[in-house]
Design an enzyme around this catalytic site. Structure first.
Site, short mmCIF file in Angstrom:
data_model
loop_
_atom_site.label_atom_id
_atom_site.label_comp_id
_atom_site.label_asym_id
_atom_site.label_seq_id
_atom_site.Cartn_x
_atom_site.Cartn_y
_atom_site.Cartn_z
N HIS A 68 0.84 -1.21 0.00
CA HIS A 68 0.00 0.00 0.00
C HIS A 68 0.87 1.25 0.00
O HIS A 68 0.60 2.23 -0.70
CB HIS A 68 -0.92 0.03 1.23
CG HIS A 68 -1.75 -1.21 1.40
ND1 HIS A 68 -1.53 -2.10 2.42
CD2 HIS A 68 -2.76 -1.71 0.66
CE1 HIS A 68 -2.40 -3.09 2.31
NE2 HIS A 68 -3.15 -2.89 1.24
N CYS A 70 -12.19 -10.61 -2.53
CA CYS A 70 -12.20 -9.65 -3.65
C CYS A 70 -13.31 -8.63 -3.50
O CYS A 70 -13.30 -7.62 -4.19
CB CYS A 70 -12.44 -10.35 -4.99
SG CYS A 70 -11.23 -11.55 -5.47
N CYS A 92 -11.29 -19.06 -5.42
CA CYS A 92 -10.83 -17.79 -5.98
C CYS A 92 -9.31 -17.86 -6.10
O CYS A 92 -8.63 -18.14 -5.12
CB CYS A 92 -11.22 -16.65 -5.05
SG CYS A 92 -10.32 -15.13 -5.43
N HIS A 104 -7.46 -15.47 -3.61
CA HIS A 104 -7.58 -15.62 -2.16
C HIS A 104 -7.54 -17.06 -1.68
O HIS A 104 -7.47 -17.30 -0.48
CB HIS A 104 -8.85 -14.92 -1.66
CG HIS A 104 -8.79 -13.43 -1.83
ND1 HIS A 104 -9.24 -12.80 -2.96
CD2 HIS A 104 -8.25 -12.47 -1.04
CE1 HIS A 104 -9.01 -11.50 -2.85
NE2 HIS A 104 -8.41 -11.28 -1.72
N LYS A 142 -1.35 -9.53 3.35
CA LYS A 142 -1.63 -9.94 4.72
C LYS A 142 -2.07 -11.40 4.75
O LYS A 142 -1.65 -12.16 5.60
CB LYS A 142 -2.75 -9.05 5.27
CG LYS A 142 -2.86 -9.05 6.76
CD LYS A 142 -2.07 -7.90 7.34
CE LYS A 142 -1.88 -8.08 8.84
NZ LYS A 142 -0.94 -7.12 9.39
O1 ME8 Z 1 -8.61 -3.12 -3.54
N1 ME8 Z 1 2.10 -4.56 -4.62
O2 ME8 Z 1 -8.15 -2.12 -1.51
P1 ME8 Z 1 -6.82 -2.89 -1.05
C1 ME8 Z 1 1.72 -3.40 -5.14
N2 ME8 Z 1 -10.49 -1.04 -1.45
N3 ME8 Z 1 0.63 -2.73 -4.76
C2 ME8 Z 1 -0.10 -3.26 -3.78
C3 ME8 Z 1 0.25 -4.47 -3.16
C4 ME8 Z 1 1.41 -5.14 -3.63
N4 ME8 Z 1 1.83 -6.27 -3.11
N5 ME8 Z 1 -0.68 -4.73 -2.22
C5 ME8 Z 1 -1.57 -3.71 -2.24
C6 ME8 Z 1 -8.88 -2.37 -2.64
N6 ME8 Z 1 -1.22 -2.81 -3.17
C7 ME8 Z 1 -10.11 -1.49 -2.73
C8 ME8 Z 1 -9.79 -0.34 -3.65
S1 ME8 Z 1 -10.42 1.92 -4.94
C9 ME8 Z 1 -11.83 2.70 -5.40
C10 ME8 Z 1 -10.94 0.61 -3.90
C11 ME8 Z 1 -1.93 -1.56 -3.45
O3 ME8 Z 1 -6.61 -2.50 0.36
C12 ME8 Z 1 -2.29 -1.42 -4.92
O4 ME8 Z 1 -2.50 -0.06 -5.21
O5 ME8 Z 1 -6.91 -4.32 -1.39
C13 ME8 Z 1 -3.61 -2.17 -4.99
O6 ME8 Z 1 -4.36 -1.86 -6.14
C14 ME8 Z 1 -4.26 -1.70 -3.72
O7 ME8 Z 1 -3.16 -1.58 -2.77
C15 ME8 Z 1 -5.33 -2.61 -3.19
O8 ME8 Z 1 -5.69 -2.18 -1.91
#
Ligand code: ME8
Length: 505
Positions: A20, A128, A142, A145, A297
């Site tokens: 993130h 998802c 999935c 996951h 996670k």
């Molecule tokens: O999908 N490598 O939230 P999320 C690179 N709430 N980027 C990563 C990553 C990784 N290993 N892990 C997470 C959601 N990210 C929705 C989004 S938007 C309208 C709603 C980053 O908490 C990356 O930007 O699962 C990914 O797209 C996002 O965190 C997913 O965050």
């Protein structure tokens, strides 16, 4: 130019990890760069709180969901500052302003005739937060996951996505840079070409979410609720000032590949339906992996960004993340590679260049930078600003930092080649030594301006060490603007040695 940039809003079912932080720090680099260019910028990030998985975690902890999200949102709110990002607003989907706008937005779609009632009968993956087709599963699970999706049957309101297949194809054809990189654009386009099915825009019997305005028994599907944040934030981030006119549609979304379909297909269709223009660009970056596994996670494979920042500082983490992995591609990172780049590139290449140069100016010229352009063999940095600008216009964060680092290395080579310590031995070389020291000081100054978006903490210290004004406007990236100064002292190390932490993950 107006440059509005967003990160995804992150789910608050767990705490932040380096993946993130990666998106947020990359976004910050782009926004800072555009700010340097004097553009009107706006930088949005935040949290996605109405997910079923969020509700479930709250339940497991025996907490009221609102109490739970209020607590954990604080951890997420800290992320931008921890990694040195200067945001303009932090949105939470539980904000009243957001909820109000979501209702208004879906009502517009309803009024435009793009919503109808039907029964959804099928699968839902809570990981998802998405409806799944059988053919998307691997062994019934999935693939992202590793869990078996839940079978649900409920009355839902459907969005007529099918109606937007042609308009979306037209959009993709007219705007080749709507989605970047190209291979992601092709991926999104072929998904659209394959045929678009209507999807559920609401969920029934869910206690947590934004109520559907015309049917209080349903809540807005969490992905629709979440996507709308990019627009809703503009309506209440600055009370009394609706920013939509100023920043929409000058918006760019930065996301990773996991949420491509929602952003590249669903979101533009929803916008068109509600009567808004679509975003300027969606840039899709890859996954950061650790030992070739996705950092997440659920896989128990997490690097806490805070831990790294505590050890190396936020600038080093920003540098390492963008330099180590070609931005846009997947890439593997390790803690060893962070340590190595910290020592070899930040400490030696850049840190030593600044220490040596300031020490030589102090020693050979009593701290005065001679204004003496025209050193023979000095690297020409005339084109650096343009090169960086061009790369960053394409969101090529790695290409831009590589170009800057080539300049850093060229300056180091110039020190080795020109041997100022030899020149200093003979007064007859005084003018040449002046020119060499000036070329080094001016070159470092140029590099500091170019690096500012990547290293916002370190670069002011570099200019200060050279007695230069604290000024990062992009016009200063041009060589030849070093001002005379009399008080340069040997600079302390910019990146002091640190102990490598024991394997953290
Ligand atoms: O999908 N490598 O939230 P999320 C690179 N709430 N980027 C990563 C990553 C990784 N290993 N892990 C997470 C959601 N990210 C929705 C989004 S938007 C309208 C709603 C980053 O908490 C990356 O930007 O699962 C990914 O797209 C996002 O965190 C997913 O965050």
């Amino acid at each position: 130019m107006t440059f509005y940039l967003t990160t995804p809003i992150y789910y608050v079912n767990s705490t932040p990890h380096i993946g993130h932080a990666y998106t947020t720090l990359a976004a910050d680099i782009l926004v800072r760069h555009h700010r340097q260019r004097g553009e009107d910028t706006f930088f949005l990030t935040g949290t996605d709180e109405h997910a079923s998985k969020v509700y479930r975690v709250a339940e497991e902890q025996g907490l009221d969901p609102k109490v739970y999200v209020d607590q954990i949102a604080e951890k997420w709110r800290e992320v931008p500052e921890q990694i040195g990002a200067e945001i303009d607003f932090f949105i939470r989907t539980t904000d009243e302003g957001h909820k109000r706008f979501v209702q208004e937005f879906v009502q517009r779609i309803y009024d435009n005739g793009d919503i109808y009632e039907d029964t959804y009968s099928g699968l839902y993956c809570v990981g998802c937060e998405a409806f799944k087709n059988e053919d998307e599963l691997v062994d019934g699970k999935c693939p992202d996951h590793g869990t078996v999706p839940e079978r649900i049957e409920e009355k839902n309101y459907f969005f007529r996505l099918s109606r937007y297949q042609e308009p979306l194809l037209k959009l993709y054809d007219e705007r080749p840079d709507f989605v970047l990189p190209d291979f992601r654009r092709n991926e999104a386009r072929s998904f659209i070409e394959g045929g678009l099915e209507d999807f559920s825009l609401s969920r029934a019997g869910q206690p947590w979410g934004v109520p559907v305005p015309w049917d209080q028994d349903q809540v807005v599907y969490v992905w629709v609720d979440a996507l709308i944040n990019y627009l809703s934030a503009l309506t209440y981030a600055r009370p009394g000032d609706d920013l939509r006119e100023r920043y929409w549609p000058h918006v760019r979304h930065l996301i990773a590949k996991d949420i491509l379909r929602f952003h590249c297909v669903f979101w533009p269709a929803l916008l068109l339906s509600a009567g808004y223009e679509v975003p300027r660009r969606i840039f899709v970056h890859g996954y950061l992996t650790l030992d070739d596994r996705k950092i997440s996670k659920s896989l128990g494979n997490v690097i806490d960004p805070l831990h790294l920042v505590d050890v190396y500082g936020s600038d080093a983490v920003r540098y390492w993340a963008t330099r180590s992995v070609q931005f846009g591609r997947d890439g593997s990172v390790s803690l060893d590679s962070l340590h190595e780049r910290y020592e070899r590139e930040l400490g030696n290449d850049l840190g030593n260049l600044v220490s040596r140069t300031t020490a030589m100016i102090a020693k050979y010229r009593d701290g005065r930078i001679p204004i003496a352009p025209g050193a023979e063999g000095a690297p020409s940095l005339d084109a650096l600003g343009q090169e960086v600008e061009k790369r960053l216009d394409e969101f090529d964060l790695t290409g831009a930092i590589d170009a800057i680092w080539d300049a850093v290395r060229a300056l180091n080579k110039f020190v080795t080649d020109s041997k100022p310590w030899e020149l200093a031995k003979d007064e007859a070389n005084a003018e040449e030594l002046d020119r060499v020291l000036y070329a080094l000081a001016d070159g470092i100054r140029v590099v500091a301006v170019a690096l500012h978006a990547y290293l916002p903490e370190t670069t002011p210290r570099i200019l200060q060490a050279l007695g230069q004004p604290d000024e990062f406007d992009w016009s200063f990236v041009a060589p030849g603007q070093t001002v005379e100064t009399e008080d340069v002292e040997p600079a302390p190390p910019l990146f002091p040695r640190v102990e490598a932490p024991a394997a953290a993950a």
